[in-house]
Design an enzyme around this catalytic site. Structure first.
Site, short mmCIF file in Angstrom:
data_model
loop_
_atom_site.label_atom_id
_atom_site.label_comp_id
_atom_site.label_asym_id
_atom_site.label_seq_id
_atom_site.Cartn_x
_atom_site.Cartn_y
_atom_site.Cartn_z
CB VAL A 131 -0.96 0.01 1.20
CG1 VAL A 131 -1.88 1.23 1.13
CG2 VAL A 131 -1.80 -1.26 1.23
CE1 TYR A 132 5.42 5.57 2.83
CE2 TYR A 132 7.04 4.25 1.63
CZ TYR A 132 6.68 5.43 2.27
OH TYR A 132 7.60 6.46 2.35
#
Length: 257
Positions: free
Chosen positions: A161-162
Site C-alpha cells: 500500500v505504501y
C-alpha cells in the site's frame, strides 16, 4: 562532528509550506529552507513538536510559523494553504512530505490501513496542491517538491500500500509538471531509500540486518539521511533546478545502478 551546513541564501524571501514537518524529513527540510532564507510554514498533527521546531527556527533568526492540522480531515488542505499564504503574504514553495507507513504482507492489510495510508500519501498531497496552485501560479516561478520513495521504483514485500501510494504521487508529479510547467511551476519528486534517521524507517530497520543485507548492495555503503533529502530539496527549490520538470531524484546511494 556533524556541523550545520552553511547557507548560500538560495531561497531568500521565498515562502515555503512544508507538510509533515514536526520531525524527520519534513523537519529537516523546514530547517534547511529557513537557513537558506525562506519564510517557513510547518504543518503537522503534533502541536508540541511543531511549535518547538518553529521556535528553534525563529531563534536562529529566520521566520517560521507552525499550523496544527490533520490534513486528512475534510477542508483541512484548503484551510492550511489559505493560512499559510496569509502568514507571509503569498506562497512560493510547497513540499508534500506528510505520509503514513505500515509494514505487512497484503493479506494482513485492513481497510483502515489502506484508507489511512492512501489518504495521507496520495489524496492529501493532491488536494493540498490543488489549493496551493492559485497562489503558486501568481509569481510564475514557484516550485513543488514531492517526497516519494525508492519503493515506487524497486518494491519489496510488505509495503504494497505504501509503495503503490507513493508511485501514484510520482505519477501526479509528472502530470502536474505537464499541466503547470508552462505556467512557471516546477514540479519534481525526491525518492529516497531507507532514511536511517527518519522515524518512519524505524519499523523497517528493526526487521532487517542492515549491515549484512542492505549495505553490501549500496555503492555508497551507507543509508540515506534526512540531511541528504533536505539537500536535494534545497536544490529543487532553488534556481539551479529551473529546467527540471517532472523529474525524480533517486536518493538510493546507487542501489538501483
Amino acid at each position: 562532528m556533524n556541523h550545520e551546513p552553511t547557507s548560500a541564501g538560495q531561497l531568500t524571501g521565498k515562502v515555503a509550506l512544508v507538510t509533515g514537518a514536526t520531525s524527520g524529513i519534513g523537519e529537516a527540510i523546514a530547517r534547511a529552507y529557513a537557513r537558506e532564507g525562506a519564510h517557513v510554514i510547518l504543518t503537522g498533527r503534533r502541536a508540541e513538536l511543531g511549535e518547538s521546531v518553529a521556535k528553534q527556527i525563529r531563534a536562529d533568526g529566520a521566520r517560521a510559523v507552525f499550523l496544527e492540522a490533520d490534513l486528512t480531515e475534510p477542508g483541512a488542505p484548503e484551510a492550511v494553504v489559505q493560512a499559510a499564504a496569509e502568514a507571509f503574504g503569498g506562497l512560493d514553495l510547497l513540499v508534500n512530505n506528510a505520509a503514513a507507513f505500515a509494514a505487512g504482507p497484503t493479506h494482513t492489510v485492513t481497510e483502515d490501513d489502506f484508507d489511512r495510508i492512501t489518504t495521507l500519501n496520495y489524496r492529501t498531497p493532491f488536494f493540498v496542491t490543488k489549493a496551493a496552485l492559485p497562489h503558486l501560479l501568481t509569481n510564475q516561478k514557484s516550485k513543488i517538491v514531492n517526497i516519494g520513495t525508492l519503493g515506487a521504483v524497486k518494491s519489496w514485500a510488505g509495503a504494497s500500500v505504501y509503495n503503490s501510494s507513493k508511485a501514484a504521487l510520482e505519477n501526479l508529479t509528472r502530470t502536474w509538471a505537464i499541466e503547470y510547467g508552462p505556467q512557471g511551476v516546477n514540479v519534481n519528486v525526491i525518492s529516497p531509500g531507507i532514511v536511517v534517521d527518519a522515524p518512519m524507517s524505524a519499523t523497517v530497520l528493526a526487521q532487517v540486518d542492515v549491515e549484512a543485507h542492505i549495505l553490501p548492495t549500496v555503492p555508497a555503503r551507507r543509508l540515506c539521511t534526512v540531511r541528504d533529502v533536505a539537500d536535494a530539496a534545497i536544490f529543487l527549490a532553488g534556481p539551479g533546478s529551473d529546467y527540471l520538470h517532472g523529474t525524480r531524484i533517486l536518493l538510493d546511494g546507487g542501489l538501483t545502478a
